[in-house]
Design an enzyme around this catalytic site. Structure first.
Site, short mmCIF file in Angstrom:
data_model
loop_
_atom_site.label_atom_id
_atom_site.label_comp_id
_atom_site.label_asym_id
_atom_site.label_seq_id
_atom_site.Cartn_x
_atom_site.Cartn_y
_atom_site.Cartn_z
N TYR A 154 0.84 -1.20 0.00
CA TYR A 154 0.00 0.00 0.00
C TYR A 154 0.88 1.25 0.00
CZ TYR A 154 -3.00 3.68 1.85
OH TYR A 154 -3.65 4.87 2.05
N GLU B 295 -11.42 5.91 4.97
CA GLU B 295 -10.89 6.73 6.07
C GLU B 295 -11.95 6.96 7.14
OE1 GLU B 295 -7.83 7.37 6.64
OE2 GLU B 295 -6.87 7.18 4.69
N TRP C 227 -5.35 1.83 10.63
CA TRP C 227 -5.49 1.77 9.18
C TRP C 227 -5.30 0.34 8.67
CZ3 TRP C 227 -7.96 3.67 5.47
CH2 TRP C 227 -7.58 3.48 4.14
#
Length: 187
Positions: free
Chosen positions: A18, A40, A48
């Site tokens: 990522y 988000e 995350w």
């Protein structure tokens, strides 16, 4: 020769991929911006990596992040999402997905695109910060405060300043790669 990466992603293949392929790369298309906005907002109160591991599940559960379909979700679809073990099953977050999709489309109508709206905050180009160590990067800024305030005024949910700063980092509105990271000058 091994590339230097930002310290936050080290040790996890998914995080490193990522980081190397997406994080901080400027995103101007509404489809991807909507996806990141949803992801988000789902992160609120969580890490995350938790959301990243569930990203494919969200993709499937949310009609490939199709904003128009999501904006029209009914109670049956909400109930279905609340039963989906592959995503975060928080009732308020599920409702926010639908609300935020509807409001996202309103911004598209008002500004021509969500991209035009959001990138206007940085004059269309990324802010390039000088982060030496990811631990010293800010969690929010006056600009993320301003964006958060405007989105909340418009009715968006789960768009606090910290969430919006994470969104800005993810979509390349700010470059918070460490200055010795191989991605710093690439994005």
């Amino acid at each position: 020769m091994e590339k230097h990466r930002c310290g936050w992603c080290l040790g996890d293949d998914l995080y490193e991929a990522y980081h190397d392929l997406e994080w901080g790369k400027p995103v101007y298309d509404d489809q991807t911006l909507f996806e990141f906005l949803i992801l988000e907002t789902m992160q609120a109160g969580l890490s995350w990596i938790t959301i990243l591991k569930k990203r494919a599940n969200y993709y499937d559960a949310l009609d490939q992040f199709d904003v128009q379909k999501i904006a029209n979700y009914n109670q049956n679809k909400q109930d279905e999402l609340l039963m989906n073990a592959g995503i975060i099953r928080n009732k308020l977050k599920i409702k926010s997905i639908i609300t935020n999709a509807q409001l996202f489309m309103e911004i598209q109508k008002e500004f021509g695109s969500f991209s035009q709206y959001i990138w206007n905050y940085v004059d269309g180009k990324p802010i390039k910060n000088q982060v030496l160590d990811y631990k010293t990067a800010p969690a929010n800024t006056a600009l993320s405060d301003q964006i958060s305030k405007d989105l909340k005024k418009r009715g968006f949910k789960f768009v606090g300043s910290t969430i919006m700063y994470a969104f800005m980092q993810a979509t390349g509105m700010v470059n918070d790669h460490e200055i010795n990271c191989h991605r710093y000058d690439e994005v």
